[in-house]
Scaffold this active site. Structure first.
Site, PDB file in Angstrom:
ATOM      1  N   ASP A   1      22.019  51.579 -65.778  1.00  0.00           N
ATOM      2  CA  ASP A   1      22.128  50.757 -64.568  1.00  0.00           C
ATOM      3  C   ASP A   1      21.872  51.653 -63.355  1.00  0.00           C
ATOM      4  OD1 ASP A   1      22.787  48.612 -62.911  1.00  0.00           O
ATOM      5  OD2 ASP A   1      24.941  48.928 -63.071  1.00  0.00           O
TER       6      ASP A   1
ATOM      7  N   GLU B   1      17.470  52.652 -59.854  1.00  0.00           N
ATOM      8  CA  GLU B   1      16.301  52.393 -58.956  1.00  0.00           C
ATOM      9  C   GLU B   1      15.855  53.659 -58.231  1.00  0.00           C
ATOM     10  OE1 GLU B   1      19.043  50.443 -59.149  1.00  0.00           O
ATOM     11  OE2 GLU B   1      17.979  49.060 -60.467  1.00  0.00           O
TER      12      GLU B   1
ATOM     13  N   ASP C   1      21.145  41.507 -61.009  1.00  0.00           N
ATOM     14  CA  ASP C   1      22.284  40.706 -60.552  1.00  0.00           C
ATOM     15  C   ASP C   1      21.880  39.341 -60.030  1.00  0.00           C
ATOM     16  OD1 ASP C   1      23.797  42.844 -61.266  1.00  0.00           O
ATOM     17  OD2 ASP C   1      23.982  43.641 -59.229  1.00  0.00           O
TER      18      ASP C   1
HETATM   19  O1  MIG Z   1      27.172  48.132 -58.263  1.00  0.00           O
HETATM   20  O2  MIG Z   1      28.341  48.366 -63.467  1.00  0.00           O
HETATM   21  O3  MIG Z   1      23.474  45.102 -62.290  1.00  0.00           O
HETATM   22  O4  MIG Z   1      25.077  44.427 -64.455  1.00  0.00           O
HETATM   23  O5  MIG Z   1      27.829  44.950 -64.262  1.00  0.00           O
HETATM   24  C1  MIG Z   1      27.186  47.272 -59.362  1.00  0.00           C
HETATM   25  C2  MIG Z   1      28.676  47.256 -62.709  1.00  0.00           C
HETATM   26  C3  MIG Z   1      26.878  48.030 -60.603  1.00  0.00           C
HETATM   27  C4  MIG Z   1      25.236  46.423 -61.385  1.00  0.00           C
HETATM   28  C5  MIG Z   1      24.639  45.832 -62.605  1.00  0.00           C
HETATM   29  C6  MIG Z   1      25.653  44.963 -63.303  1.00  0.00           C
HETATM   30  C7  MIG Z   1      26.868  45.780 -63.651  1.00  0.00           C
HETATM   31  C8  MIG Z   1      27.456  46.405 -62.383  1.00  0.00           C
HETATM   32  N1  MIG Z   1      26.423  47.203 -61.712  1.00  0.00           N
END
Ligand code: MIG
Length: 817
Positions: free
Chosen positions: A427, A430, A503
């Site tokens: 996650d 980016e 998200d």
């Molecule tokens: O700032 O890890 O897209 O799937 O549950 C949020 C917590 C960070 C974003 C991800 C989401 C995940 C969440 N993350």
């Protein structure tokens, strides 16, 4: 969000002034200095070096590589010096030595393969492509151009092509907008886009590849440039399509069709396909931010088994870690992770854990210490380490574009894998940073030896992170397939991971959007994709959740996920009738596993997408360029999800040919829209006549029990149709050594018969012995069923389905009246 200070309409309302061979674009919105664009002049000569051709206007150089019969690559060097040929998307440019002829007349130079021609016009350096019938498919509308204005720091590179009145555009990854990109103007810059909106741009991934269809002929453009890049599909000027980037080289591949499918296939030839996933990864996944402590996770696991809803994977989001430090465990919540993972695995659940790129600045944290000592973290231009805040607090970030860092990172999974963790979820790659959004532009990256700033590395950072993850786990697991999932990516990311769309929101609009995004990702080279079923933020009601499960049953990747501040969100959370319907669909997913797995093989082996929008079936029908609800799942099952609340029926377009309503077995002719009933219990699902759809028995998870029999649903047709069934061990890379079984079924029929030929290839033998045949849609009363010349006993059930059994080894089946 950044304020858009310049109105793009004004910015591009340029004044063109001719001056000394160059055209200067005078931009009134710029105020101080006009933006000076330089254009290619006149091609003076051509040099050939094998399959590479070099054209020059005296200063700038253009290289054209004939990659194979259908693909050519064009590169521009404004001052005659090409950058090193290095690409994360295309690790090895596999040229096929194909015969090319170079010809010249007073108008143009022309490079021809058997299939395409590239024309370089002498008057103005316009480059165009045509097919073997000399139909121009892609033509420059201006010569390639660039800017070397110091205020931007480097070249901006531009290519502008003609856009035809009925030309339409597809691809470009996860853009949350209409499937057809005609009239859109979009950018690529990987961005964490929490609760994104319709038309928000850019999102998490950068896939600079699009397909155009004009007058029934498709071609693709793959603009392999990792900088912030922009695309305009007839938006500013209806007659022009442009792509440009804020740096790097103007380098693009022209990929000939003529079918969209050929384009996607060729794109995969360049960028690779997704490796076969472990079979369980095609099952149902349950995720949440976050399941903790251990007791909660176990309750969810129990809930699945008690409710008899199949599930293969449970996810641990960031709260499983100790202070969000990657590769650690919060022992208060999870006192004995090894034992827990083992016990979950005993009841069929694979544990998938999240790993983010931010490493907490903490000298007592061994991973930070090691990374710091070895200088593995990203640095600014003044050599200080780059820091930013994310979940763990103050963080530094590994430079995943450094092969040594990737290798190190890969080894960090050792303990997790050894504990039994079955998959890793990447996650925030980016990369996302709280406050500033991402890294500052001046951050330096090693870029596999081709050093560059964050402007160059930003869009590939996430892909290199998940690559490190995938390769690391693959090394640790020796011959076992890793399962990885990533949020960010660039072209080629499909070699390392599945992708989810980030998200999204629990709304009907997002269900519609997700349906488009998955089709778009599929034609953009990302086959293994899914949305957060139910919507990440916000609260779905039972109806929306069920409609999403129904659609998700036909997403290559099927995972429900939800944000931390939402109510419980398991498939049984909404009570009846929802629980039963959700169960029925998740069971259907498991029944169709052999079909989906075979479609995945078709992707891996041949480069076909798993989801195929209707335009891909019938690109010559202009109306289909604007359809975005229907798609096929593999090539035999057409789906049209229900995307609106309270919808009792809906229109569905069926491509030409004969289709069977999956629920009623009614035969419907395609080529038109049909009205289909859509009570909450069903969504429109149609099976192509002539298909053989293999089914596994429903299990609570993959390999719960040995498979004793495979059901073959054979749909009568009056034309010949081929179907495939791919099977293997489901976990290893033995398929690379041809250890798999590929069965082919060829069905043909008429008003009084159905024949099917069956052949097998490969070195793997599935354990089950026999098939249960279900023959659907016979237009006659069957009197005789024979297999390899021997009569077989059969029965016709109350649904008029002809049933019989036989071992799996046979060659020829005949049913007659
Ligand atoms: O700032 O890890 O897209 O799937 O549950 C949020 C917590 C960070 C974003 C991800 C989401 C995940 C969440 N993350």
């Amino acid at each position: 969000m950044e304020e858009n200070i310049l109105n793009p309409k004004e910015l591009f309302n340029e004044l063109v002034v001719e001056e000394e061979g160059f055209r200067h674009l005078n931009n009134p919105a710029d105020g101080i200095k006009p933006i000076t664009k330089k254009y290619l002049g006149i091609p003076e000569k051509v040099e050939q070096l094998g399959n590479k051709f070099y054209f020059s206007d005296g200063d700038a150089k253009v290289e054209i590589i004939v990659v194979n019969e259908e693909i050519m690559r064009v590169r521009l060097a404004p001052h005659g010096v090409f950058l090193d040929d290095f690409s994360y998307a295309v690790p090895v440019l596999k040229n096929k030595p194909v015969p090319v002829t170079l010809t010249e007349d007073e108008k143009e130079f022309r490079l021809s393969t058997q299939i395409i021609n590239c024309h370089v016009r002498k008057a103005d350096f316009f480059i165009s492509f045509s097919d073997k019938d000399d139909v121009i498919t892609s033509a420059d509308a201006t010569p390639m151009h660039w800017e070397e204005n110091a205020q931007f720091g480097g070249y901006y590179v531009y290519c502008t092509k003609e856009c035809h009145p009925d030309e339409n555009f597809f691809g470009l990854g996860d853009k949350p907008t209409e499937l057809n990109l005609r009239g859109k103007r979009l950018s690529n810059w990987n961005t964490d886009a929490y609760s994104f909106n319709w038309n928000q741009d850019p999102l998490y991934r950068s896939i600079p590849f699009y397909i155009t269809v004009n007058e029934g002929i498709a071609h693709g453009i793959f603009f392999d440039n990792t900088y912030k890049a922009h695309f305009d599909f007839g938006s500013e000027d209806r007659t022009k399509t442009s792509f440009w980037a804020d740096g790097g080289e103007l380098q693009y591949y022209y990929i000939h069709g003529p079918h969209m499918m050929d384009v996607v296939k060729s794109y995969h030839l360049l960028t690779g396909t997704h490796p076969m996933p472990p079979l369980w990864a095609l099952g149902y996944h349950q995720c949440r931010w976050s399941y903790y402590p251990e007791a909660k996770l176990r309750m969810v696991a129990k809930g699945f088994r008690e409710n008899k809803i199949p599930c293969d994977a449970l996810y641990l989001d960031i709260d499983y870690m100790d202070g969000y430090r990657c590769f650690t465990w919060n022992r208060r919540y999870f006192p004995d992770p090894r034992k827990m993972i083992k016990e979950l695995a005993d009841s069929g659940f694979k544990t998938v854990v999240i790993i983010d790129p931010g490493i907490r600045v903490d000298d007592n944290y061994p991973i930070f210490k090691e990374g710091k000592e070895k200088r593995y973290f990203c640095r600014r231009s003044d050599d200080y380490f780059m820091e930013g805040h994310v979940w763990p607090g103050r963080c530094q970030f590994p430079d995943f574009t450094n092969p040594e860092v990737r290798e190190w990172w890969g080894t960090l999974f050792d303990e997790l894998v050894e504990m039994g963790v079955a998959g890793v979820w990447n996650d925030m790659n980016e990369p996302a940073v709280f406050g500033s959004g991402t890294f500052p532009d001046d951050v330096r990256h090693q870029y596999d030896g081709y050093r560059g700033s964050h402007r160059k590395a930003h869009n590939v950072y996430g892909m290199q992170m998940v690559r490190a993850t995938y390769e690391g786990i693959r090394n640790i697991k020796k011959n076992k397939r890793p399962f990885t999932i990533t949020r960010a990516g660039y072209s080629g990311v499909q070699r390392y991971a599945s992708v989810w769309t980030g998200d999204n929101v629990a709304s009907w609009e997002h269900l519609q959007l997700g349906n488009i995004q998955l089709q778009r990702l599929s034609v953009s080279g990302i086959p293994f994709c899914g949305t957060d079923i139910g919507g990440f933020s916000g609260e779905p009601d039972g109806e929306l959740f069920t409609r999403w499960i129904q659609a998700g049953t036909f997403a290559p990747f099927m995972r429900a996920h939800s944000a931390g501040d939402t109510k419980e969100r398991e498939p049984w959370s909404f009570g009846e009738p929802y629980t039963s319907i959700n169960r029925k669909f998740i069971e259907l997913r498991y029944r169709l596993l052999p079909y989906l797995y075979s479609a995945f093989w078709e992707h891996h082996r041949y480069g076909f997408p798993i989801l195929r929008p209707v335009v891909m079936q019938e690109q010559s029908v202009l109306k289909n360029h604007f359809r975005q609800d229907e798609f096929t799942f593999g090539d035999k099952i057409l789906i049209c999800p229900v995307l609106r609340p309270g919808q009792k029926s809906r229109k569905v377009y069926l491509p030409k040919g004969q289709w069977y309503n999956f629920w009623t077995n009614e035969v419907v002719s395609g080529g038109d829209e049909v009205e289909v009933l859509t009570p909450l219990e069903t969504i429109p699902v149609f099976i192509k006549a002539g298909a053989v759809i293999p089914e596994y028995p429903v299990m609570q998870y993959v390999n719960e029990k040995p498979i004793e029999e495979v059901k073959l649903n054979i749909y009568h047709s009056d034309y010949e149709a081929n179907s495939f069934l791919f099977e293997d061990h489901g976990e290893s890379f033995a398929y690379e050594q041809d250890i798999y079984s590929e069965k082919k079924f060829v069905v043909n029929g008429d008003t009084s018969s159905l024949v099917m030929n069956h052949s097998m290839e490969g070195l793997y033998t599935p354990r089950y012995d026999g098939y249960l045949f279900n023959v659907i849609g016979l237009p006659f009363v069957p009197a005789k069923v024979s297999i390899d010349g021997k009569d077989i006993e059969f029965a016709v059930n109350s649904d008029k389905i002809l049933e019989f059994r036989h071992t799996k080894s046979f060659k020829h089946l005949e049913i007659t009246n």
